[in-house]
Motif scaffolding. Structure first.
Motif, mmCIF file in Angstrom:
data_model
loop_
_atom_site.group_PDB
_atom_site.id
_atom_site.type_symbol
_atom_site.label_atom_id
_atom_site.label_comp_id
_atom_site.label_asym_id
_atom_site.label_seq_id
_atom_site.Cartn_x
_atom_site.Cartn_y
_atom_site.Cartn_z
ATOM 1 N N SER A 227 0.822 -1.219 0.000
ATOM 2 C CA SER A 227 0.000 0.000 0.000
ATOM 3 C C SER A 227 0.853 1.265 0.000
ATOM 4 O O SER A 227 0.351 2.343 -0.283
ATOM 5 C CB SER A 227 -0.929 0.019 1.215
ATOM 6 N N SER A 228 2.127 1.123 0.339
ATOM 7 C CA SER A 228 2.976 2.313 0.444
ATOM 8 C C SER A 228 3.921 2.454 -0.745
ATOM 9 O O SER A 228 4.903 3.172 -0.666
ATOM 10 C CB SER A 228 3.766 2.285 1.755
ATOM 11 N N ILE A 229 3.620 1.726 -1.831
ATOM 12 C CA ILE A 229 4.387 1.932 -3.070
ATOM 13 C C ILE A 229 3.636 2.990 -3.883
ATOM 14 O O ILE A 229 2.564 2.709 -4.438
ATOM 15 C CB ILE A 229 4.499 0.610 -3.886
ATOM 16 N N PRO A 230 4.151 4.203 -3.964
ATOM 17 C CA PRO A 230 3.349 5.312 -4.512
ATOM 18 C C PRO A 230 2.813 5.072 -5.924
ATOM 19 O O PRO A 230 1.634 5.319 -6.191
ATOM 20 C CB PRO A 230 4.327 6.491 -4.482
ATOM 21 N N TRP A 374 8.711 4.198 -6.065
ATOM 22 C CA TRP A 374 8.743 2.867 -5.446
ATOM 23 C C TRP A 374 9.068 2.894 -3.968
ATOM 24 O O TRP A 374 9.408 1.847 -3.421
ATOM 25 C CB TRP A 374 9.777 1.980 -6.176
ATOM 26 N N ASN A 375 8.981 4.085 -3.340
ATOM 27 C CA ASN A 375 9.455 4.196 -1.970
ATOM 28 C C ASN A 375 10.898 3.681 -1.946
ATOM 29 O O ASN A 375 11.653 4.004 -2.855
ATOM 30 C CB ASN A 375 8.509 3.418 -1.036
ATOM 31 N N LEU A 376 11.278 2.866 -0.969
ATOM 32 C CA LEU A 376 12.662 2.361 -0.946
ATOM 33 C C LEU A 376 12.705 0.891 -1.356
ATOM 34 O O LEU A 376 13.673 0.177 -1.057
ATOM 35 C CB LEU A 376 13.249 2.549 0.461
ATOM 36 N N ILE B 248 8.382 4.738 6.437
ATOM 37 C CA ILE B 248 7.118 5.359 6.871
ATOM 38 C C ILE B 248 7.140 6.860 6.550
ATOM 39 O O ILE B 248 6.137 7.431 6.119
ATOM 40 C CB ILE B 248 6.868 5.092 8.369
ATOM 41 N N LEU B 249 8.299 7.482 6.757
ATOM 42 C CA LEU B 249 8.428 8.907 6.427
ATOM 43 C C LEU B 249 8.163 9.119 4.936
ATOM 44 O O LEU B 249 7.444 10.040 4.533
ATOM 45 C CB LEU B 249 9.838 9.387 6.791
ATOM 46 N N TYR B 250 8.739 8.248 4.138
ATOM 47 C CA TYR B 250 8.553 8.327 2.681
ATOM 48 C C TYR B 250 7.081 8.130 2.329
ATOM 49 O O TYR B 250 6.502 8.860 1.515
ATOM 50 C CB TYR B 250 9.394 7.244 2.002
ATOM 51 N N ASP B 251 6.480 7.136 2.967
ATOM 52 C CA ASP B 251 5.068 6.848 2.711
ATOM 53 C C ASP B 251 4.200 8.045 3.117
ATOM 54 O O ASP B 251 3.245 8.400 2.419
ATOM 55 C CB ASP B 251 4.654 5.591 3.486
ATOM 56 N N ALA B 252 4.555 8.669 4.252
ATOM 57 C CA ALA B 252 3.782 9.833 4.704
ATOM 58 C C ALA B 252 3.870 10.942 3.661
ATOM 59 O O ALA B 252 2.863 11.585 3.323
ATOM 60 C CB ALA B 252 4.310 10.322 6.042
ATOM 61 N N ARG B 253 5.080 11.160 3.146
ATOM 62 C CA ARG B 253 5.277 12.210 2.131
ATOM 63 C C ARG B 253 4.478 11.910 0.858
ATOM 64 O O ARG B 253 3.756 12.770 0.335
ATOM 65 C CB ARG B 253 6.777 12.318 1.829
ATOM 66 N N MET B 254 4.610 10.688 0.349
ATOM 67 C CA MET B 254 3.953 10.360 -0.919
ATOM 68 C C MET B 254 2.447 10.179 -0.735
ATOM 69 O O MET B 254 1.653 10.525 -1.611
ATOM 70 C CB MET B 254 4.572 9.105 -1.540
ATOM 71 N N GLY B 255 2.063 9.605 0.404
ATOM 72 C CA GLY B 255 0.629 9.453 0.693
ATOM 73 C C GLY B 255 -0.041 10.812 0.784
ATOM 74 O O GLY B 255 -1.157 11.011 0.282
ATOM 75 N N ALA B 256 0.665 11.767 1.419
ATOM 76 C CA ALA B 256 0.113 13.133 1.520
ATOM 77 C C ALA B 256 -0.078 13.720 0.124
ATOM 78 O O ALA B 256 -1.066 14.418 -0.131
ATOM 79 C CB ALA B 256 1.047 14.004 2.344
ATOM 80 N N GLU B 257 0.855 13.417 -0.760
ATOM 81 C CA GLU B 257 0.733 13.947 -2.126
ATOM 82 C C GLU B 257 -0.504 13.359 -2.821
ATOM 83 O O GLU B 257 -1.276 14.074 -3.467
ATOM 84 C CB GLU B 257 1.998 13.625 -2.931
ATOM 85 N N ILE B 258 -0.686 12.051 -2.652
ATOM 86 C CA ILE B 258 -1.829 11.388 -3.287
ATOM 87 C C ILE B 258 -3.149 11.936 -2.724
ATOM 88 O O ILE B 258 -4.096 12.214 -3.466
ATOM 89 C CB ILE B 258 -1.712 9.858 -3.091
ATOM 90 N N ILE B 259 -3.188 12.122 -1.413
ATOM 91 C CA ILE B 259 -4.407 12.673 -0.801
ATOM 92 C C ILE B 259 -4.632 14.111 -1.287
ATOM 93 O O ILE B 259 -5.761 14.539 -1.526
ATOM 94 C CB ILE B 259 -4.321 12.579 0.736
ATOM 95 N N SER B 260 -3.517 14.827 -1.468
ATOM 96 C CA SER B 260 -3.665 16.220 -1.937
ATOM 97 C C SER B 260 -4.249 16.275 -3.351
ATOM 98 O O SER B 260 -4.931 17.236 -3.709
ATOM 99 C CB SER B 260 -2.324 16.955 -1.891
ATOM 100 N N TYR B 261 -3.990 15.252 -4.162
ATOM 101 C CA TYR B 261 -4.591 15.222 -5.510
ATOM 102 C C TYR B 261 -6.114 15.227 -5.389
ATOM 103 O O TYR B 261 -6.816 15.964 -6.087
ATOM 104 C CB TYR B 261 -4.208 13.951 -6.275
ATOM 105 N N ALA B 262 -6.613 14.348 -4.520
ATOM 106 C CA ALA B 262 -8.067 14.236 -4.351
ATOM 107 C C ALA B 262 -8.629 15.524 -3.749
ATOM 108 O O ALA B 262 -9.705 15.998 -4.143
ATOM 109 C CB ALA B 262 -8.396 13.044 -3.468
#
Lengths: 462, 381
Positions: A227-230, A374-376, B248-262
């Motif tokens: 779920s965390s792979i952008p 791809w995250n890391l 998790i930091l990376y996921d927070a950054r990219m997840g925030a971007e995806i949510i910002s699209y919506a």
């Protein structure tokens, strides 16, 4: 209200897919009950659409509501009825071990679960908007809408103009046609919403596959990783077919992995269901026929020898794969030849000149390591493969990782030496190839992580 | 004080001067050099290294460029030279992504003087300037006698170079046509200018934060391997905890971007009436294309005239299907519906006909949908 057609539209294909899987598993069920429903949904869609396609091109039905519904009702009644009447003879599905999570695990699960849910909601909102991405309006949705409007399979949207997408398999557009037929009108949100369902299916199927081998927290870790792979998330919220193909590849290869890992009746159950989904791959996207089917056949052959299949198992395996693949590939290739459709991805593979193209490797490095796609994961996956090389080479893990490596590295010469190099330089093709492999890479990564970090008292190691 | 505290104290002491420096300066000094390293010359009549600098004479136009690896922002370039003849030249650079034979150029004048002169270029005013250019130099016009002493590249303070990478980490891109194929991810900029220009030009002038993550992971791995002998598996676990934190930091950054699209879609599309709807970077076209379908329904063809082809043509082809668009190149005589988007050059004359550049292009008709200036649906009578 319109969106109520989605669960109704998915119900019949799911019943069909579930029934086929259950029948193929026979006296040795290997899938969890919930897993079979999810896998049944994914396989049922492509299977049903393939049947509809065959019946349509031989002139039995059109692509109207009645035509499509009749195929599904007939199949569901036949297959579902068989399973219903045989229910007492068919053994119960295996059950997941009940496990309790520690308090910190529960809290973390809650937080990450909410985070994933937030992304899913955002993804749904993003998905149902007006058309925006090129291949949505040139290909996947465009063809679905054309089939819906014309009530038949057409190859040219604008008469006399070939925009190259006619050669793509029709499963995904036909699924959209089916939903539009149910609704009675073309509704952008409704026909796109199936993509977020596929994304959720991908998460669930990775969970079930890992759950078969690992404890609950580890299986949930795999879900979180996926779920965390952008870029994979983006494909869950954009109406392209690559994520759906990734699910089918995941089922095909992971079930082959489980076949090799097990023995006897369990092995053959996995072989039967894996052979079906492998055959159906060719009706998902063109890449499947050229890039994915050959490596699967290769690792199947290697796997049979590596896992010491008995002569009887070898014969049965060859028979199942042979029959299913021929049943799907012959009509599909005959259709392509009949209409002069290309075998490449919108470009004919016969027109490729071989020459070196500078800059491709640099573009691939950039996409893999320096962008936010791809995250890391690439670093983690490759690092774990290197540190766990014995496990990678000498256990059934070689089925999973062998396939990933063959497909991943196998794409590179295509970009480096053919006119498709532009797809790597413009970053329009290479990343899609990795999207197809992402669930498998995540599953392998989780298994390798587990083998490094788990305590011996845990579950059976892979 | 334990070893870790000493390590951090040392790190702080070592990095403080760099952080507090007012300017980043790189100097390419050609005075008192033994050999000419990294410089390439083309078509110069005479090139000679002297204690005063690089002496150059030209009979025809020629060029001198240096392979550049500047790693800080540059807003001012000072070139010190002497030139008894003076003359004209061109300052050139090849920005990242440009082809081998392409350069950006700015014309310059060299003042005739026997004493050292300074040519100062304020690159803040040149949007194409990129400090990461891999070739920087001059084209010199014919008949110049010129001694290049040094070039000095100065940029903003290191404090900015320290602050902006973190600030940029949380700067999110928008959903764009390329987002299906790649996402830029977290980026690093080093100056206010770079930061302001982020995601306004492509590829963005910035470095990937991934490199920073890889350094941290590499360092963590070395530490884990070093400590493994003493604390065993705990060191491995600690490394993976570090990995998990970065993930998790990376996921927070990219997840925030995806949510910002919506979130953007909700603000600019879902919550607005049709006349105010904007959709991502397509502006009002998505709303226009949906309103148009009322007039194309039941028609075989319609004429579609827009400011440019992509993505308008394919969008309307899809949205208005089964009605098919045609252009003015096709026969339009029997077509009643004309869809015009963002074409202020198309006017309606006194007889109610559409005109383009004064030439009549349609039979008389009426505007059925007046969407915005230059965008309308026209039905012939």
């Amino acid at each position: 209200m319109t969106y109520l057609w989605l669960p109704l539209g998915l119900a019949l294909p799911t019943i069909i897919g579930w029934s086929v899987l259950r029948i193929l598993e026979g006296k040795t069920p290997v899938l969890f009950q919930a897993e079979r429903i999810v896998a049944g949904l994914c396989i049922g869609i492509i299977g049903t659409m393939f049947d509809t396609f065959i019946l349509h091109i031989i002139g039995v039905i059109d692509l109207s509501l009645i035509g499509m519904l009749s195929v599904q009702l007939f199949s569901a009644v036949l297959l579902g009825g068989y399973c219903f009447f045989k229910r007492n003879e068919l053994p119960k599905s295996p059950k997941q071990r009940v496990e309790k999570l520690l308090l910190w695990q529960k809290i973390l699960t809650g937080i990450l679960g909410l985070w994933i849910a937030a992304k899913l909601v955002a993804g749904f909102i993003f998905l149902i908007g007006p058309p925006y991405y090129d291949d949505v309006m040139n290909n996947w949705n465009m063809r679905g809408k054309a089939f819906f409007v014309q009530q038949e399979l057409i190859l040219e949207i604008e008469p006399g103009k070939d925009n190259g997408v006619a050669s793509y398999p029709q499963a995904v557009p036909m699924m959209k046609t089916w939903l539009a037929n149910l609704n009675g009108d073309w509704h952008e949100g409704l026909v796109n919403s199936v993509h977020i369902v596929w994304y959720i299916c991908a998460l669930a199927l990775v969970f079930f596959a890992l759950r078969r081998l690992l404890s609950l927290p580890w299986a949930m870790l795999g879900v979180y990783l996926l779920s965390s792979i952008p870029l994979y998330s983006m494909h869950g919220m954009i109406a392209y077919a690559d994520l759906y193909l990734s699910i089918l590849i995941f089922l095909s290869v992971s079930w082959l992995f489980f076949a090799v890992q097990n023995t006897g009746a369990v092995r053959m159950s996995f072989i039967r269901i894996a052979s079906l989904v492998t055959a159906l791959l060719v009706f998902s996207k063109n890449e499947a026929l050229l890039l994915h089917l050959p490596p699967i056949v290769l690792i199947l052959v290697v796997g049979m020898f590596f896992a010491k299949f008995t002569p009887s198992e070898k014969k049965q395996t060859i028979a199942w794969y042979g029959v299913f693949i021929m049943a799907c590939i012959i009509p599909w290739i005959a259709f392509k030849w009949h209409y002069g459709l290309t075998f490449g991805n919108a470009k004919s593979i016969s027109s490729f000149d071989i020459e070196w193209h500078a800059g491709v490797l640099s573009a691939i490095k950039f996409n893999t390591l320096l962008e936010g796609n791809w995250n890391l994961l690439p670093v983690l996956f490759v690092g774990l493969c290197l540190t766990q090389w014995k496990r990678v080479l000498f256990t059934p893990m070689n089925i999973l990782i062998g396939f990933i490596v063959i497909v991943w590295l196998g794409q590179l010469p295509i970009y480096m030496f053919t006119s498709l190099y532009i797809e790597a330089l413009n970053q329009t093709g290479y990343a899609r190839g990795l999207i197809h492999l992402t669930p498998l890479i995540v599953m392998s990564t989780t298994l390798l992580l587990h083998s490094i970090l788990h305590r011996k008292t845990d579950e059976v190691s892979v | 004080m334990n070893r870790l505290s000493l390590f951090f104290l040392g790190l702080v002491i070592l990095t403080t001067p760099a952080v507090c420096a007012a300017k980043n300066v790189t100097v390419w000094d050609l005075q008192n050099q033994d050999k000419l390293e990294g410089w390439n010359t083309v078509n110069l009549t005479s090139v000679q290294l002297m204690p005063q600098g690089l002496s150059i004479q030209t009979d025809t136009a020629g060029q001198i460029v240096k392979v550049s690896k500047l790693r800080h922002s540059v807003d001012t370039i000072s070139t010190t030279y002497t030139s008894p003849t003076g003359g004209k030249g061109i300052f050139i650079w090849r920005a990242p992504g440009m082809k081998e034979d392409e350069v950006y150029q700015v014309p310059v004048d060299f003042v005739a003087s026997s004493t050292p002169q300074q040519l100062v270029l304020n690159m803040n005013k040149v949007p194409e300037w990129n400090a990461r250019s891999d070739r920087i130099g001059f084209v010199l016009m014919p008949n110049i006698d010129f001694v290049l002493q040094k070039m000095e590249f100065s940029g903003e303070s290191s404090t900015n170079a320290f602050v902006y990478p973190f600030k940029t980490f949380f700067t999110l891109d928008q959903a764009r046509a390329y987002s299906i194929n790649f996402l830029w991810g977290p980026l690093m900029t080093y100056s206010a200018n770079q930061y302001a220009a982020l995601f306004t030009e492509f590829p963005p002038v910035a470095d990937s934060w991934n490199i920073g993550f890889y350094y941290i992971l590499g360092l963590g791995l070395i530490l884990a391997l070093w400590r493994k002998r003493r604390i065993g598996r705990k060191a491995v676990t600690a490394f993976f905890v570090l990995f998990a934190c970065l993930w998790i930091l990376y996921d927070a950054r990219m997840g925030a971007e995806i949510i910002s699209y919506a979130n953007t879609d909700i603000k600019t599309w879902w919550s607005k009436p049709y006349e105010l709807k904007d959709y991502r970077d397509r502006g009002s076209f998505a709303a226009f294309s949906q309103l148009v379908t009322e007039y194309t329904e039941g028609k075989e063809n319609y004429v579609f005239l827009a400011s440019h082809g992509w993505p308008f043509w394919s969008t309307l082809l899809y949205t208005a299907y089964p009605a098919l668009p045609v252009t003015l190149d096709n026969a339009t005589d029997d077509i009643e519906t004309w869809v015009v988007y963002n074409r202020r050059d198309i006017q309606i004359d006194e007889s109610g006909r559409l005109t383009l550049g004064g030439e009549v292009i349609s039979p008389p008709g009426d505007v059925m949908l007046n969407f915005e200036p230059g965008s309308f649906v026209f039905l012939t009578r």
